[in-house]
Design a protein around this motif. Structure first.
Motif, PDB file in Angstrom:
ATOM      1  N   LEU A  18       0.840  -1.204   0.000  1.00 31.52           N
ATOM      2  CA  LEU A  18       0.000   0.000   0.000  1.00 31.52           C
ATOM      3  C   LEU A  18       0.873   1.250   0.000  1.00 31.52           C
ATOM      4  N   LEU A  19       1.991   1.188   0.714  1.00 29.34           N
ATOM      5  CA  LEU A  19       2.909   2.331   0.742  1.00 29.34           C
ATOM      6  C   LEU A  19       3.408   2.647  -0.661  1.00 29.34           C
ATOM      7  N   VAL A  20       3.731   1.606  -1.411  1.00 29.07           N
ATOM      8  CA  VAL A  20       4.232   1.799  -2.769  1.00 29.07           C
ATOM      9  C   VAL A  20       3.166   2.478  -3.624  1.00 29.07           C
ATOM     10  N   LEU A  21       1.924   2.002  -3.536  1.00 33.15           N
ATOM     11  CA  LEU A  21       0.844   2.597  -4.326  1.00 33.15           C
ATOM     12  C   LEU A  21       0.581   4.043  -3.904  1.00 33.15           C
ATOM     13  N   ILE A  22       0.553   4.302  -2.626  1.00 30.21           N
ATOM     14  CA  ILE A  22       0.341   5.678  -2.150  1.00 30.21           C
ATOM     15  C   ILE A  22       1.474   6.568  -2.650  1.00 30.21           C
ATOM     16  N   GLY A  23       2.696   6.048  -2.612  1.00 32.49           N
ATOM     17  CA  GLY A  23       3.857   6.814  -3.070  1.00 32.49           C
ATOM     18  C   GLY A  23       3.811   7.164  -4.544  1.00 32.49           C
ATOM     19  N   LYS A  24       3.068   6.407  -5.319  1.00 34.20           N
ATOM     20  CA  LYS A  24       2.940   6.686  -6.757  1.00 34.20           C
ATOM     21  C   LYS A  24       1.941   7.816  -7.028  1.00 34.20           C
ATOM     22  N   HIS A  25       1.369   8.359  -5.975  1.00 29.44           N
ATOM     23  CA  HIS A  25       0.412   9.465  -6.090  1.00 29.44           C
ATOM     24  C   HIS A  25       0.895  10.635  -5.233  1.00 29.44           C
ATOM     25  N   PRO A  26       1.884  11.386  -5.728  1.00 27.31           N
ATOM     26  CA  PRO A  26       2.434  12.489  -4.924  1.00 27.31           C
ATOM     27  C   PRO A  26       1.421  13.576  -4.591  1.00 27.31           C
ATOM     28  N   ASP A  27       0.334  13.648  -5.360  1.00 29.61           N
ATOM     29  CA  ASP A  27      -0.717  14.627  -5.075  1.00 29.61           C
ATOM     30  C   ASP A  27      -1.787  14.053  -4.156  1.00 29.61           C
ATOM     31  N   GLY A  28      -1.522  12.856  -3.618  1.00 31.38           N
ATOM     32  CA  GLY A  28      -2.453  12.213  -2.701  1.00 31.38           C
ATOM     33  C   GLY A  28      -3.370  11.244  -3.419  1.00 31.38           C
ATOM     34  N   ILE A  29      -3.902  10.313  -2.645  1.00 30.55           N
ATOM     35  CA  ILE A  29      -4.840   9.320  -3.165  1.00 30.55           C
ATOM     36  C   ILE A  29      -5.944   9.142  -2.135  1.00 30.55           C
ATOM     37  N   ARG A  30      -7.142   8.989  -2.614  1.00 32.98           N
ATOM     38  CA  ARG A  30      -8.276   8.748  -1.715  1.00 32.98           C
ATOM     39  C   ARG A  30      -8.275   7.283  -1.294  1.00 32.98           C
ATOM     40  N   GLN A  31      -8.791   7.038  -0.117  1.00 31.63           N
ATOM     41  CA  GLN A  31      -8.831   5.685   0.426  1.00 31.63           C
ATOM     42  C   GLN A  31      -9.630   4.740  -0.470  1.00 31.63           C
ATOM     43  N   LYS A  32     -10.696   5.246  -1.074  1.00 32.28           N
ATOM     44  CA  LYS A  32     -11.515   4.420  -1.970  1.00 32.28           C
ATOM     45  C   LYS A  32     -10.694   3.963  -3.175  1.00 32.28           C
ATOM     46  N   LYS A  59       0.065  10.136   6.306  1.00 32.87           N
ATOM     47  CA  LYS A  59      -0.761  11.173   6.933  1.00 32.87           C
ATOM     48  C   LYS A  59      -1.970  11.410   6.056  1.00 32.87           C
ATOM     49  N   ARG A  60      -3.018  11.901   6.678  1.00 34.57           N
ATOM     50  CA  ARG A  60      -4.256  12.230   5.964  1.00 34.57           C
ATOM     51  C   ARG A  60      -4.397  13.746   5.932  1.00 34.57           C
ATOM     52  N   GLU A  61      -4.856  14.236   4.789  1.00 31.54           N
ATOM     53  CA  GLU A  61      -5.097  15.670   4.647  1.00 31.54           C
ATOM     54  C   GLU A  61      -6.419  15.863   3.917  1.00 31.54           C
ATOM     55  N   VAL A  62      -7.106  16.944   4.236  1.00 34.86           N
ATOM     56  CA  VAL A  62      -8.355  17.273   3.558  1.00 34.86           C
ATOM     57  C   VAL A  62      -8.036  17.609   2.105  1.00 34.86           C
ATOM     58  N   ASP A  63      -8.825  17.071   1.202  1.00 36.77           N
ATOM     59  CA  ASP A  63      -8.667  17.337  -0.225  1.00 36.77           C
ATOM     60  C   ASP A  63      -9.058  18.790  -0.485  1.00 36.77           C
ATOM     61  N   PRO A  64      -8.124  19.618  -0.966  1.00 38.71           N
ATOM     62  CA  PRO A  64      -8.461  21.029  -1.196  1.00 38.71           C
ATOM     63  C   PRO A  64      -9.531  21.227  -2.269  1.00 38.71           C
ATOM     64  N   LEU A  71      -7.300  12.916   1.543  1.00 41.12           N
ATOM     65  CA  LEU A  71      -6.232  12.346   0.721  1.00 41.12           C
ATOM     66  C   LEU A  71      -5.165  11.738   1.615  1.00 41.12           C
ATOM     67  N   LEU A  72      -4.547  10.677   1.138  1.00 40.59           N
ATOM     68  CA  LEU A  72      -3.471  10.008   1.863  1.00 40.59           C
ATOM     69  C   LEU A  72      -2.140  10.363   1.220  1.00 40.59           C
ATOM     70  N   PHE A  73      -1.162  10.655   2.066  1.00 43.26           N
ATOM     71  CA  PHE A  73       0.190  10.991   1.629  1.00 43.26           C
ATOM     72  C   PHE A  73       1.189  10.224   2.490  1.00 43.26           C
ATOM     73  N   LEU A  74       2.334   9.868   1.902  1.00 44.47           N
ATOM     74  CA  LEU A  74       3.392   9.241   2.684  1.00 44.47           C
ATOM     75  C   LEU A  74       4.151  10.292   3.477  1.00 44.47           C
ATOM     76  N   THR A  75       4.555   9.927   4.665  1.00 41.46           N
ATOM     77  CA  THR A  75       5.481  10.744   5.435  1.00 41.46           C
ATOM     78  C   THR A  75       6.892  10.418   4.938  1.00 41.46           C
ATOM     79  N   ASP A  76       7.898  11.083   5.455  1.00 42.46           N
ATOM     80  CA  ASP A  76       9.277  10.761   5.072  1.00 42.46           C
ATOM     81  C   ASP A  76       9.602   9.311   5.422  1.00 42.46           C
ATOM     82  N   LEU A  77       9.118   8.853   6.571  1.00 41.07           N
ATOM     83  CA  LEU A  77       9.323   7.462   6.972  1.00 41.07           C
ATOM     84  C   LEU A  77       8.648   6.513   5.985  1.00 41.07           C
TER      85      LEU A  77
END
Length: 120
Positions: A18-32, A59-64, A71-77
């Motif tokens: 899942l980390l790999v897939l999330i990382g392929k979306h630098p602008d964030g990805i929705r959980q769905k 981390k989760r952030e509100v979609d602007p 939206l889901l984003f990877l942290t540095d870790l």
């Protein structure tokens, strides 16, 4: 799903791909979208995402564009671990396919696409 999990990082569904897939979306990805990308149900995805967040990988952030969505984003870790997982995948696949010619690799990929229904 390939078992790339490092000991202690998860059981059942591996969380690391899942980390790999999330990382392929630098602008964030929705959980769905994440659930659809992995072919798992929303509740399983929610549990996996919560654990990854608790462990500091995302981390989760509100979609602007839509304040109701998150939206889901990877942290540095998370980025570091996703890179490790991708490296492990690359090494594994290189080992699996090292004895195939370029033509055989292409044929294999074409067959996988056909099995998955990705043919044009």
């Amino acid at each position: 799903m390939p078992p790339f999990a490092k000991p202690g990082l998860g059981h059942g569904h591996s969380r690391e791909p899942l980390l790999v897939l999330i990382g392929k979306h630098p602008d964030g990805i929705r959980q769905k979208e994440l659930a659809e990308g992995f072919g798992i149900n929303q509740s399983s995805t929610s549990e996996l995402v919560s654990k990854l967040e608790d462990d500091g990988y995302l981390k989760r952030e509100v979609d602007p564009k839509d304040k109701r969505a998150t939206l889901l984003f990877l942290t540095d870790l998370g980025k570091a671990r996703a890179a490790e997982v991708e490296d492990a995948q690359k090494t594994m696949f290189e080992g699996l396919f090292k004895n195939l010619t370029a033509e055989e690799k292409q044929t294999f990929g074409d067959l996988l696409d056909k099995i998955r229904g990705d043919q044009n």
